[in-house]
Design a protein around this motif. Sequence first.
Motif, PDB file in Angstrom:
ATOM      1  N   TYR A  87     -42.868  21.676 -33.887  1.00 65.95           N
ATOM      2  CA  TYR A  87     -42.187  20.603 -33.148  1.00 65.95           C
ATOM      3  C   TYR A  87     -41.424  19.749 -34.158  1.00 65.95           C
ATOM      4  O   TYR A  87     -42.005  19.241 -35.120  1.00 65.95           O
ATOM      5  CB  TYR A  87     -43.183  19.737 -32.384  1.00 65.95           C
ATOM      6  CG  TYR A  87     -42.537  18.913 -31.287  1.00 65.95           C
ATOM      7  CD1 TYR A  87     -42.482  19.389 -29.979  1.00 65.95           C
ATOM      8  CD2 TYR A  87     -41.976  17.679 -31.556  1.00 65.95           C
ATOM      9  CE1 TYR A  87     -41.886  18.645 -28.973  1.00 65.95           C
ATOM     10  CE2 TYR A  87     -41.367  16.930 -30.565  1.00 65.95           C
ATOM     11  CZ  TYR A  87     -41.330  17.414 -29.268  1.00 65.95           C
ATOM     12  OH  TYR A  87     -40.721  16.678 -28.283  1.00 65.95           O
ATOM     13  N   TYR A 113     -38.157  17.758 -25.306  1.00 63.39           N
ATOM     14  CA  TYR A 113     -37.645  17.071 -26.488  1.00 63.39           C
ATOM     15  C   TYR A 113     -36.781  15.880 -26.075  1.00 63.39           C
ATOM     16  O   TYR A 113     -35.895  16.028 -25.229  1.00 63.39           O
ATOM     17  CB  TYR A 113     -36.792  18.019 -27.340  1.00 63.39           C
ATOM     18  CG  TYR A 113     -37.484  19.300 -27.723  1.00 63.39           C
ATOM     19  CD1 TYR A 113     -38.441  19.324 -28.726  1.00 63.39           C
ATOM     20  CD2 TYR A 113     -37.166  20.499 -27.087  1.00 63.39           C
ATOM     21  CE1 TYR A 113     -39.077  20.511 -29.093  1.00 63.39           C
ATOM     22  CE2 TYR A 113     -37.794  21.681 -27.435  1.00 63.39           C
ATOM     23  CZ  TYR A 113     -38.742  21.687 -28.439  1.00 63.39           C
ATOM     24  OH  TYR A 113     -39.377  22.856 -28.788  1.00 63.39           O
ATOM     25  N   LYS A 156     -37.658  14.740 -33.429  1.00 64.31           N
ATOM     26  CA  LYS A 156     -37.841  14.658 -31.977  1.00 64.31           C
ATOM     27  C   LYS A 156     -39.203  14.056 -31.628  1.00 64.31           C
ATOM     28  O   LYS A 156     -39.373  13.479 -30.552  1.00 64.31           O
ATOM     29  CB  LYS A 156     -37.744  16.057 -31.358  1.00 64.31           C
ATOM     30  CG  LYS A 156     -36.418  16.768 -31.588  1.00 64.31           C
ATOM     31  CD  LYS A 156     -35.340  16.264 -30.656  1.00 64.31           C
ATOM     32  CE  LYS A 156     -34.102  17.155 -30.714  1.00 64.31           C
ATOM     33  NZ  LYS A 156     -33.073  16.750 -29.739  1.00 64.31           N
TER      34      LYS A 156
END
Length: 381
Positions: A180, A345, A184
């Motif tokens: 990830y 996101y 974000k």
Amino acid sequence: MRSHWCREDPTPARQLRPESCFCSLIGMAAECESGNCHAWAAKDPSGTLSPYKFNRRTVQSGDISLRITHCGVCYADVIWTRNQHNDSVYPLVPGHEIAGVVTEVGSDVNGFKVGDHVCVGTYVNSCRDCENCNSFLENHCSKFVFTFNGVDTDGTVTKGGYSGHIVVHERYCYKIPDGYPLEKAAPLVCAGITVYTPMIRHNMNQPGKSLGVIGLGGLGHMAVKFGKSFGLKVTVFSTSESKREEAISLLGADNFVISSDKKQMESLKSSLHFIVDTASGNHPFDPYLSLLKVGGVMALLSFPEEIRIHPATLNLGARTLAGSVTGGTKDTQEMINFCAANKIYPDIELIKIDYINEALGRLVNRDVRYRFVIDIENSFK
């Protein structure tokens, strides 16, 4: 007086010692010239930020230290750099949407290791012993400490994420799942959790049901994303026709309504199961509440100057108007994991720290889609 945490997600003004308001603490001025942490700070109520150095505390047994790579820009940063609540302590280092990499852990830390990707959100301490803390509702602890411009248990004033590193007790840090993006992840720990918390609390995750989202800013766009991921039919309410295309084409909303158009509003009466209200300014409540089905819930995430509701709007439809602000540590980690698993996101605009004064000006003018994020890692090289 209007109280804010961020433009769409406000909270009441922070309680600081009276002698600390609108001033610098004794000895703090010396920090401007030296220290172990590079930062940008506001020095006075003009809110203009400039380079600054200060000392972070050493890592204690329950702490982790992280190198900050990114920090989101929230409307709270405007409010407290400009002393809009008359409790700002200068120099003030804002920023409470922090992402980075662990560089050191205390001897008692079990949940993190060097190299982990982590987030730090809107608070960095609480009493850890009250009913709320024991229920992982630390954001409602009477002794919780804001990430910046708060007074910590040792009497120091906290400084936020517009800086090179931060030291935090492990309880208030969150793991970012592998893969990830750090840039974000940063907005998730304010904008993301502020929306996610009431949606989960009020069961707004039932596929096939309908959700209204008032406002399409940093919080509103996350409400749309969560709603679609939960399988809801999402309607966006806005005062600006210019947001129709982005709401439907970019974010995937099913419907878009101009809230000032009485005909459009009338057509949706008693049609929605849920509403998430992220609008920051004063606005009427009856027109929105009347859109709820019997037993529907509207979650208010802002602090308008007043709320006026005709009792019949609530009573005759057995409707609920509920308040909410940010979330506890357990829910925050759950939300981050959910975003990673479902590829949710935030939409961001990445900037360098030397653009921050322009960015804050644009934020005031609502000229951002939908969150500024500072590239801290490449700003202090």
